[in-house]
Write an enzyme that holds these catalytic residues in place. Structure first.
Site, PDB file in Angstrom:
ATOM      1  N   GLU A  75      -3.101  17.253 -12.211  1.00 58.03           N
ATOM      2  CA  GLU A  75      -3.539  17.578 -13.576  1.00 58.03           C
ATOM      3  C   GLU A  75      -5.022  17.891 -13.681  1.00 58.03           C
ATOM      4  OE1 GLU A  75      -1.396  15.428 -16.678  1.00 58.03           O
ATOM      5  OE2 GLU A  75      -3.226  15.482 -17.863  1.00 58.03           O
ATOM      6  N   HIS A  90       1.302   9.650 -28.131  1.00 60.78           N
ATOM      7  CA  HIS A  90       0.897   8.368 -27.550  1.00 60.78           C
ATOM      8  C   HIS A  90       0.205   7.496 -28.594  1.00 60.78           C
ATOM      9  CE1 HIS A  90       0.950   9.931 -23.097  1.00 60.78           C
ATOM     10  NE2 HIS A  90       2.147   9.731 -23.598  1.00 60.78           N
ATOM     11  N   LYS A 140       9.205  22.333 -14.803  1.00 60.08           N
ATOM     12  CA  LYS A 140       8.326  21.224 -14.409  1.00 60.08           C
ATOM     13  C   LYS A 140       7.947  21.338 -12.937  1.00 60.08           C
ATOM     14  CE  LYS A 140       6.799  16.671 -14.835  1.00 60.08           C
ATOM     15  NZ  LYS A 140       6.787  15.424 -15.548  1.00 60.08           N
ATOM     16  N   HIS A 177       9.584   7.169 -27.186  1.00 61.36           N
ATOM     17  CA  HIS A 177       8.597   8.129 -26.673  1.00 61.36           C
ATOM     18  C   HIS A 177       8.916   9.552 -27.142  1.00 61.36           C
ATOM     19  CE1 HIS A 177       5.766  10.038 -23.957  1.00 61.36           C
ATOM     20  NE2 HIS A 177       6.745  10.789 -23.495  1.00 61.36           N
ATOM     21  N   GLU A 193      11.503  16.527 -25.248  1.00 63.00           N
ATOM     22  CA  GLU A 193      10.803  17.045 -24.056  1.00 63.00           C
ATOM     23  C   GLU A 193      11.409  18.387 -23.633  1.00 63.00           C
ATOM     24  OE1 GLU A 193       8.078  15.661 -22.977  1.00 63.00           O
ATOM     25  OE2 GLU A 193       8.178  13.475 -23.058  1.00 63.00           O
ATOM     26  N   ARG A 246      -1.276  21.496 -15.564  1.00 62.57           N
ATOM     27  CA  ARG A 246      -0.344  20.389 -15.812  1.00 62.57           C
ATOM     28  C   ARG A 246      -0.639  19.712 -17.149  1.00 62.57           C
ATOM     29  NH1 ARG A 246       2.167  15.769 -11.740  1.00 62.57           N
ATOM     30  NH2 ARG A 246       3.475  14.862 -13.359  1.00 62.57           N
ATOM     31  N   LYS A 269       4.124  11.133 -11.654  1.00 59.86           N
ATOM     32  CA  LYS A 269       3.267  10.294 -12.506  1.00 59.86           C
ATOM     33  C   LYS A 269       3.961   8.951 -12.674  1.00 59.86           C
ATOM     34  CE  LYS A 269       0.695  13.441 -15.490  1.00 59.86           C
ATOM     35  NZ  LYS A 269       0.502  13.872 -16.895  1.00 59.86           N
ATOM     36  N   ARG A 284       0.814  -1.239   0.000  1.00 57.75           N
ATOM     37  CA  ARG A 284       0.000   0.000   0.000  1.00 57.75           C
ATOM     38  C   ARG A 284       0.834   1.270   0.000  1.00 57.75           C
ATOM     39  NH1 ARG A 284      -3.190  -2.910   3.954  1.00 57.75           N
ATOM     40  NH2 ARG A 284      -4.873  -3.950   2.852  1.00 57.75           N
ATOM     41  N   ASN A 302       1.442  17.933 -21.600  1.00 63.65           N
ATOM     42  CA  ASN A 302       1.171  16.849 -22.553  1.00 63.65           C
ATOM     43  C   ASN A 302       1.171  17.342 -23.993  1.00 63.65           C
ATOM     44  OD1 ASN A 302       0.846  14.894 -20.518  1.00 63.65           O
ATOM     45  ND2 ASN A 302      -1.205  15.660 -20.121  1.00 63.65           N
ATOM     46  N   HIS A 313       1.679  15.028 -26.904  1.00 60.93           N
ATOM     47  CA  HIS A 313       1.537  13.668 -26.391  1.00 60.93           C
ATOM     48  C   HIS A 313       0.247  12.979 -26.851  1.00 60.93           C
ATOM     49  CE1 HIS A 313       4.902  14.957 -23.995  1.00 60.93           C
ATOM     50  NE2 HIS A 313       4.966  13.824 -23.329  1.00 60.93           N
TER      51      HIS A 313
HETATM   52  P1  NAD Z   1      13.926   4.358 -21.465  1.00 63.38           P
HETATM   53  O1  NAD Z   1      13.643   4.335 -20.030  1.00 63.38           O
HETATM   54  O2  NAD Z   1      13.428   3.237 -22.293  1.00 63.38           O
HETATM   55  O3  NAD Z   1      15.492   4.520 -21.662  1.00 63.38           O
HETATM   56  C1  NAD Z   1      16.001   4.586 -22.957  1.00 63.38           C
HETATM   57  C2  NAD Z   1      17.082   3.559 -23.205  1.00 63.38           C
HETATM   58  O4  NAD Z   1      18.317   4.061 -22.732  1.00 63.38           O
HETATM   59  C3  NAD Z   1      16.891   2.229 -22.520  1.00 63.38           C
HETATM   60  O5  NAD Z   1      17.348   1.229 -23.386  1.00 63.38           O
HETATM   61  C4  NAD Z   1      17.809   2.326 -21.304  1.00 63.38           C
HETATM   62  O6  NAD Z   1      18.240   1.090 -20.829  1.00 63.38           O
HETATM   63  C5  NAD Z   1      18.940   3.122 -21.863  1.00 63.38           C
HETATM   64  N1  NAD Z   1      19.673   3.923 -20.914  1.00 63.38           N
HETATM   65  C6  NAD Z   1      19.224   4.550 -19.819  1.00 63.38           C
HETATM   66  N2  NAD Z   1      20.172   5.311 -19.284  1.00 63.38           N
HETATM   67  C7  NAD Z   1      21.269   5.135 -20.055  1.00 63.38           C
HETATM   68  C8  NAD Z   1      22.574   5.685 -20.033  1.00 63.38           C
HETATM   69  N3  NAD Z   1      22.909   6.609 -19.134  1.00 63.38           N
HETATM   70  N4  NAD Z   1      23.451   5.268 -20.963  1.00 63.38           N
HETATM   71  C9  NAD Z   1      23.099   4.374 -21.914  1.00 63.38           C
HETATM   72  N5  NAD Z   1      21.882   3.847 -21.999  1.00 63.38           N
HETATM   73  C10 NAD Z   1      20.964   4.240 -21.076  1.00 63.38           C
HETATM   74  O7  NAD Z   1      13.336   5.687 -22.151  1.00 63.38           O
HETATM   75  P2  NAD Z   1      13.197   7.194 -21.648  1.00 63.38           P
HETATM   76  O8  NAD Z   1      13.224   7.998 -22.861  1.00 63.38           O
HETATM   77  O9  NAD Z   1      14.120   7.506 -20.558  1.00 63.38           O
HETATM   78  O10 NAD Z   1      11.745   7.225 -20.995  1.00 63.38           O
HETATM   79  C11 NAD Z   1      10.597   7.025 -21.782  1.00 63.38           C
HETATM   80  C12 NAD Z   1       9.466   6.635 -20.874  1.00 63.38           C
HETATM   81  O11 NAD Z   1       9.217   7.696 -19.956  1.00 63.38           O
HETATM   82  C13 NAD Z   1       8.180   6.362 -21.595  1.00 63.38           C
HETATM   83  O12 NAD Z   1       7.605   5.174 -21.120  1.00 63.38           O
HETATM   84  C14 NAD Z   1       7.308   7.540 -21.238  1.00 63.38           C
HETATM   85  O13 NAD Z   1       5.944   7.220 -21.243  1.00 63.38           O
HETATM   86  C15 NAD Z   1       7.809   7.876 -19.876  1.00 63.38           C
HETATM   87  N6  NAD Z   1       7.537   9.246 -19.445  1.00 63.38           N
HETATM   88  C16 NAD Z   1       6.981   9.446 -18.239  1.00 63.38           C
HETATM   89  C17 NAD Z   1       6.762  10.725 -17.787  1.00 63.38           C
HETATM   90  C18 NAD Z   1       6.223  10.933 -16.401  1.00 63.38           C
HETATM   91  O14 NAD Z   1       5.897  12.081 -16.059  1.00 63.38           O
HETATM   92  N7  NAD Z   1       6.141   9.909 -15.581  1.00 63.38           N
HETATM   93  C19 NAD Z   1       7.108  11.824 -18.579  1.00 63.38           C
HETATM   94  C20 NAD Z   1       7.683  11.590 -19.823  1.00 63.38           C
HETATM   95  C21 NAD Z   1       7.900  10.291 -20.259  1.00 63.38           C
HETATM   96  N1  GLY Z   2       5.021  14.465 -18.593  1.00 59.63           N
HETATM   97  C1  GLY Z   2       3.758  15.038 -18.274  1.00 59.63           C
HETATM   98  C2  GLY Z   2       3.555  15.281 -16.833  1.00 59.63           C
HETATM   99  O1  GLY Z   2       4.363  14.957 -16.009  1.00 59.63           O
HETATM  100  O2  GLY Z   2       2.527  15.796 -16.463  1.00 59.63           O
END
Ligand code: NAD
Ligand code: GLY
Length: 364
Positions: free
Chosen positions: A236, A251, A226, A264, A184, A240, A142, A120, A244, A247
């Site tokens: 949101e 998405h 941010k 992404h 981003e 907020r 998020k 939890r 997006n 997005h």
């Molecule tokens: P990812 O987490 O898939 O990482 C990208 C790749 O880089 C992976 O293969 C990873 O293993 C590799 N990697 C990570 N760090 C590394 C480093 N320092 N050196 C070499 N390789 C490395 O992708 P991302 O772009 O970091 O994140 C995308 C995700 O984030 C999506 O799922 C998206 O929906 C999510 N997201 C969430 C929010 C939120 O507010 N929670 C906001 C934007 C995106």
């Molecule tokens: N990446 C969108 C948010 O955090 O609201």
């Protein structure tokens, strides 16, 4: 090291940004309730970066469980989430055991969601290692996994105790991943920081070359943007949603082409350009503004042509967007560069014009 604050009353937390932070265990240890933590990471990141934080924590008497997940967006699923729970239970992790998300946004979203629901709710700390995660996903609470029919469909708002961004990790990012993070970065300029967008126009080449000073400046500016938005609207209900931008289309591109085909950030880049063209079609921004946005994204090495999924498929996919209300798709659009609004008043003809113009762009 620079420290910013996400102001959320008793749940406020710091964002530490700097070089060499992976070995600075004190930034984490001071927040732990017990001398036990589980580092959740991916196979790629474990190979590159698990030893420094694990070693530094153990040297301070913290017992560390390492949970290594398969790498990639296609693994942001129930199965992977369950694997985290299996390992936490196997290693007798308790309510006071903190999770440490070491990796990109996929690891951060998965570990954050696991922390929100394991027993939890347990504390967690974000240690982002991609540009995208350092400027966006690690901040704001998020957390989510994907559903085959919709991105981030199952998740929770759950804030971390701290964000520790070691900018040295960006040196090993593959170029395509760096570019994805830059999407981003550009987003913040477009939606709320016109001076930063102008700075990006002048400095994108330095960012693409990974000049440390330019990267540190951009990361800090994005985090400040941010943190301010999240502090005003954690869940949101208002501003907020502007984060997006790009997005709703993005998405749809990710789900419609199969998770992991388009990164992404790549999908967000193409999505931002679709949103910019839609804004132009509605008479809000000028063709010259669309050209400026295209130029910055191209200089970052990002795709600017969306895949031609067809209007009906886009509409179907975007119908699952979390901003939809009463079946109405709501778009984040640009009134001008640096000012975004949410609008549900988009005529189908305008969407058809914009989506009809997309060309096939195979990312596989
Ligand atoms: P990812 O987490 O898939 O990482 C990208 C790749 O880089 C992976 O293969 C990873 O293993 C590799 N990697 C990570 N760090 C590394 C480093 N320092 N050196 C070499 N390789 C490395 O992708 P991302 O772009 O970091 O994140 C995308 C995700 O984030 C999506 O799922 C998206 O929906 C999510 N997201 C969430 C929010 C939120 O507010 N929670 C906001 C934007 C995106
Ligand atoms: N990446 C969108 C948010 O955090 O609201």
């Amino acid at each position: 090291m620079r420290t910013l604050n996400v102001a959320l009353g008793s749940r406020s937390y710091p964002i530490y940004i700097g070089a060499g932070l992976l070995g600075r265990a004190e930034l984490i240890v001071e927040r732990l309730k017990q001398k036990k933590a589980a580092i959740v990471t991916s196979s790629t990141v474990a190979r590159l970066y698990l030893p420094p934080p694990k070693g530094a924590l153990e040297a301070r008497g913290v017992s560390v469980v390492a949970v290594t997940l398969p790498d990639g967006e296609e693994h942001k699923t129930w199965e992977t989430l369950n694997r985290i729970f299996d390992e936490l239970i196997e290693h007798r992790c308790e309510r006071g055991t903190a999770l440490i998300a070491l990796g990109g946004g996929v690891v951060g979203d998965l570990a954050g969601f696991a922390a929100a629901v394991y027993q939890r709710g347990v504390p967690y700390i974000q240690v982002p290692t991609t540009l995208l995660a350092q400027v966006d996903s690690a901040i704001g609470g998020k957390t989510a996994i994907n559903h085959p029919r919709g991105k981030n469909m199952v998740g929770a708002f759950y804030q971390p105790l701290a964000v520790v961004s070691d900018t040295d990790t960006l040196a090993t990012l593959p170029p395509r991943e760096l570019a994805a993070g830059l999407a981003e970065v550009v987003k913040y300029g477009l939606i709320r920081d016109p001076a930063f967008f102008e700075w990006l126009e002048a400095n994108m080449a330095r960012l693409a070359r990974r000049e440390p000073e330019a990267l540190a400046y951009a990361i800090e500016r994005c985090c400040a943007n941010k943190a301010e938005v999240v502090s005003r609207d954690e869940r949101e209900t208002g501003p907020r949603a502007l984060l997006n931008f790009g997005h709703t289309f993005g998405h749809a591109i990710e789900a419609g082409t199969g998770y992991g085909t388009w990164l992404h950030g790549e999908a967000v880049a193409a999505g931002m350009l679709l949103a910019a063209k839609l804004s132009q079609r509605l008479g809000w921004i000028a063709p010259a503004d669309v050209r400026r946005i295209t130029a910055v994204l191209q200089e970052a090495g990002l795709p600017v042509d969306a895949p031609a999924l067809g209007l009906e498929r886009y509409l179907e996919l975007m119908g699952h967007d979390k901003k939809a209300e009463g079946g109405l798709i709501r778009f984040v659009l640009l009134k001008r560069i640096g000012e975004a609004v949410v609008s549900g008043e988009v005529p189908r003809a305008a969407l058809a014009d914009v989506l009809g113009a997309g060309t096939v762009h195979d990312r596989a």
